[in-house]
Scaffold this motif. Structure first.
Motif, PDB file in Angstrom:
ATOM      1  N   ALA A  84       6.115  -4.085  -3.395  1.00 45.77           N
ATOM      2  CA  ALA A  84       5.545  -3.975  -2.239  1.00 45.77           C
ATOM      3  C   ALA A  84       4.033  -3.576  -2.413  1.00 45.77           C
ATOM      4  O   ALA A  84       3.402  -4.264  -1.912  1.00 45.77           O
ATOM      5  N   ALA A  85       3.840  -2.319  -2.995  1.00 50.87           N
ATOM      6  CA  ALA A  85       2.668  -1.816  -3.104  1.00 50.87           C
ATOM      7  C   ALA A  85       1.646  -2.885  -3.706  1.00 50.87           C
ATOM      8  O   ALA A  85       0.576  -2.991  -3.305  1.00 50.87           O
ATOM      9  N   ALA A  86       2.053  -3.275  -4.781  1.00 52.04           N
ATOM     10  CA  ALA A  86       1.371  -4.419  -5.559  1.00 52.04           C
ATOM     11  C   ALA A  86       0.863  -5.557  -4.852  1.00 52.04           C
ATOM     12  O   ALA A  86      -0.300  -5.979  -4.734  1.00 52.04           O
ATOM     13  N   CYS A  87       1.718  -6.140  -4.027  1.00 48.49           N
ATOM     14  CA  CYS A  87       1.614  -7.269  -3.088  1.00 48.49           C
ATOM     15  C   CYS A  87       0.474  -6.857  -1.840  1.00 48.49           C
ATOM     16  O   CYS A  87      -0.091  -7.495  -1.678  1.00 48.49           O
ATOM     17  N   ARG A  88       0.797  -5.641  -1.377  1.00 47.62           N
ATOM     18  CA  ARG A  88      -0.078  -5.279  -0.379  1.00 47.62           C
ATOM     19  C   ARG A  88      -1.431  -5.094  -1.159  1.00 47.62           C
ATOM     20  O   ARG A  88      -2.478  -5.507  -0.125  1.00 47.62           O
ATOM     21  N   ASP A  89      -1.518  -4.588  -2.284  1.00 45.43           N
ATOM     22  CA  ASP A  89      -2.982  -4.676  -2.763  1.00 45.43           C
ATOM     23  C   ASP A  89      -3.384  -5.859  -3.117  1.00 45.43           C
ATOM     24  O   ASP A  89      -4.775  -5.884  -3.084  1.00 45.43           O
ATOM     25  N   LEU A  90      -2.810  -6.820  -3.344  1.00 45.56           N
ATOM     26  CA  LEU A  90      -3.305  -7.847  -3.646  1.00 45.56           C
ATOM     27  C   LEU A  90      -3.343  -9.055  -2.568  1.00 45.56           C
ATOM     28  O   LEU A  90      -3.871 -10.038  -2.588  1.00 45.56           O
ATOM     29  N   GLY A  91      -2.957  -8.489  -1.309  1.00 40.27           N
ATOM     30  CA  GLY A  91      -3.308  -9.152  -0.321  1.00 40.27           C
ATOM     31  C   GLY A  91      -2.215 -10.317   0.095  1.00 40.27           C
ATOM     32  O   GLY A  91      -2.311 -11.418   0.789  1.00 40.27           O
ATOM     33  N   SER A  92      -0.929  -9.866  -0.228  1.00 37.08           N
ATOM     34  CA  SER A  92       0.189 -10.574   0.115  1.00 37.08           C
ATOM     35  C   SER A  92       0.976  -9.968   1.198  1.00 37.08           C
ATOM     36  O   SER A  92       1.981  -9.385   0.874  1.00 37.08           O
ATOM     37  N   PRO A  93       0.835  -9.629   2.386  1.00 44.08           N
ATOM     38  CA  PRO A  93       1.476  -8.910   3.324  1.00 44.08           C
ATOM     39  C   PRO A  93       3.024  -9.304   3.631  1.00 44.08           C
ATOM     40  O   PRO A  93       3.720  -8.435   3.757  1.00 44.08           O
ATOM     41  N   LEU A  94       3.200 -10.756   3.646  1.00 42.88           N
ATOM     42  CA  LEU A  94       4.593 -11.074   3.916  1.00 42.88           C
ATOM     43  C   LEU A  94       5.532 -10.582   2.722  1.00 42.88           C
ATOM     44  O   LEU A  94       6.504 -10.034   2.849  1.00 42.88           O
ATOM     45  N   THR A  95       5.163 -10.861   1.571  1.00 42.40           N
ATOM     46  CA  THR A  95       6.012 -10.638   0.306  1.00 42.40           C
ATOM     47  C   THR A  95       6.089  -8.963   0.363  1.00 42.40           C
ATOM     48  O   THR A  95       7.039  -8.472  -0.079  1.00 42.40           O
ATOM     49  N   ALA A  96       4.910  -8.356   0.491  1.00 40.27           N
ATOM     50  CA  ALA A  96       4.892  -6.764   0.172  1.00 40.27           C
ATOM     51  C   ALA A  96       6.063  -6.373   1.499  1.00 40.27           C
ATOM     52  O   ALA A  96       7.042  -5.340   1.040  1.00 40.27           O
ATOM     53  N   THR A  97       6.106  -6.666   2.787  1.00 41.96           N
ATOM     54  CA  THR A  97       7.003  -6.463   3.671  1.00 41.96           C
ATOM     55  C   THR A  97       8.452  -6.673   3.589  1.00 41.96           C
ATOM     56  O   THR A  97       9.093  -5.816   3.377  1.00 41.96           O
ATOM     57  N   VAL A  98       8.525  -7.836   2.655  1.00 41.20           N
ATOM     58  CA  VAL A  98       9.952  -8.243   2.138  1.00 41.20           C
ATOM     59  C   VAL A  98      10.450  -7.295   1.350  1.00 41.20           C
ATOM     60  O   VAL A  98      11.476  -6.743   1.352  1.00 41.20           O
ATOM     61  N   CYS A  99       9.719  -6.824   0.225  1.00 41.31           N
ATOM     62  CA  CYS A  99       9.915  -6.072  -0.822  1.00 41.31           C
ATOM     63  C   CYS A  99      10.437  -4.613  -0.167  1.00 41.31           C
ATOM     64  O   CYS A  99      11.068  -4.017  -0.628  1.00 41.31           O
ATOM     65  N   ALA A 100       9.437  -4.201   0.738  1.00 40.21           N
ATOM     66  CA  ALA A 100       9.415  -2.841   1.252  1.00 40.21           C
ATOM     67  C   ALA A 100      10.749  -2.794   2.052  1.00 40.21           C
ATOM     68  O   ALA A 100      11.398  -1.679   1.980  1.00 40.21           O
ATOM     69  N   LEU A 101      11.208  -3.876   3.003  1.00 41.59           N
ATOM     70  CA  LEU A 101      12.466  -3.780   3.470  1.00 41.59           C
ATOM     71  C   LEU A 101      13.549  -3.592   2.639  1.00 41.59           C
ATOM     72  O   LEU A 101      14.370  -2.869   3.061  1.00 41.59           O
ATOM     73  N   VAL A 102      13.603  -4.201   1.650  1.00 38.03           N
ATOM     74  CA  VAL A 102      14.727  -4.229   0.802  1.00 38.03           C
ATOM     75  C   VAL A 102      14.822  -2.716   0.013  1.00 38.03           C
ATOM     76  O   VAL A 102      15.636  -2.406  -0.189  1.00 38.03           O
ATOM     77  N   ALA A 103      13.652  -2.274  -0.250  1.00 39.08           N
ATOM     78  CA  ALA A 103      13.465  -0.981  -0.993  1.00 39.08           C
ATOM     79  C   ALA A 103      13.941   0.042   0.126  1.00 39.08           C
ATOM     80  O   ALA A 103      14.656   1.051  -0.458  1.00 39.08           O
ATOM     81  N   GLU A 104      13.621   0.060   1.203  1.00 38.70           N
ATOM     82  CA  GLU A 104      13.876   1.037   2.218  1.00 38.70           C
ATOM     83  C   GLU A 104      15.405   0.766   2.675  1.00 38.70           C
ATOM     84  O   GLU A 104      16.303   1.932   2.876  1.00 38.70           O
ATOM     85  N   HIS A 105      15.814  -0.291   2.985  1.00 36.86           N
ATOM     86  CA  HIS A 105      17.192  -0.707   3.680  1.00 36.86           C
ATOM     87  C   HIS A 105      18.325  -1.208   2.800  1.00 36.86           C
ATOM     88  O   HIS A 105      19.367  -1.150   3.246  1.00 36.86           O
TER      89      HIS A 105
END
Length: 183
Positions: free
Chosen positions: A18-39
């Protein structure tokens, strides 16, 4: 649908991606990964396969987080999951709607997603150009002619811009020193 947290090292791999995707400008993929990580994910074959993936200490290696997001994207592209498509661009990113749609997709397409995890994602990384450049220079040198690049498919045309990158091979450098991309 009840969600189950993933083992800590698996959740960490999704958070790292999620952090890598956020840094690389992929907010959708970052959000999906963050949601899986958190929930976590619902009890499913998909969750069991991800939770027990061998060697999943980071998002690197088999890039399981990107395999998962790739499966969801495939469902959207195939028109198989309208609720998920409604949460994807060009629609505004609504984290709650995306999360609900993602969980619904796992519930409705568990077998497809679990099977899709077996396929490595195509990431279109420009880093391939770092291996291509020395070969092109070696071919061009004796001919003293320009090289014309024509790429079909694999890297979505990214390698056609290889001359715009900066290459650092340790003792040897090539390309535009002002380039924001250094390989």
């Amino acid at each position: 649908m009840t969600l189950h947290k993933l083992p800590a090292h698996v959740a960490d791999a999704f958070a790292h991606q999620a952090a890598a995707c956020r840094d690389l400008g992929s907010p959708l993929t970052a959000t999906v990964c963050a949601l899986v990580a958190e929930h976590g994910l619902p009890d499913s074959e998909t969750r069991r396969r991800i939770a027990t993936w061998p060697g999943l200490e980071t998002s690197r290696g088999d890039v399981v987080p990107l395999r998962f997001t790739g499966a969801l994207h495939r469902l959207v592209l195939d028109g198989a999951e309208p609720a998920l498509a409604a949460a994807y661009p060009p629609h505004a990113l609504d984290t709650d709607a995306l999360h609900a749609a993602m969980i619904g997709a796992v519930g409705s397409h568990d077998g497809f997603i679990a099977d899709y995890l077996g396929s490595a994602p195509q990431t279109n990384e420009v880093a391939r150009a770092a291996h291509l450049l020395p070969a092109l220079l070696a071919v061009a040198a004796p001919m003293a002619l320009p090289i014309r690049m024509m790429e079909l498919g694999a890297s979505a045309g990214l390698l056609q811009n290889f001359e715009k990158f900066r290459y650092d091979y340790g003792r040897h450098f090539w390309g535009d020193p002002a380039s924001p991309v250094t390989l």
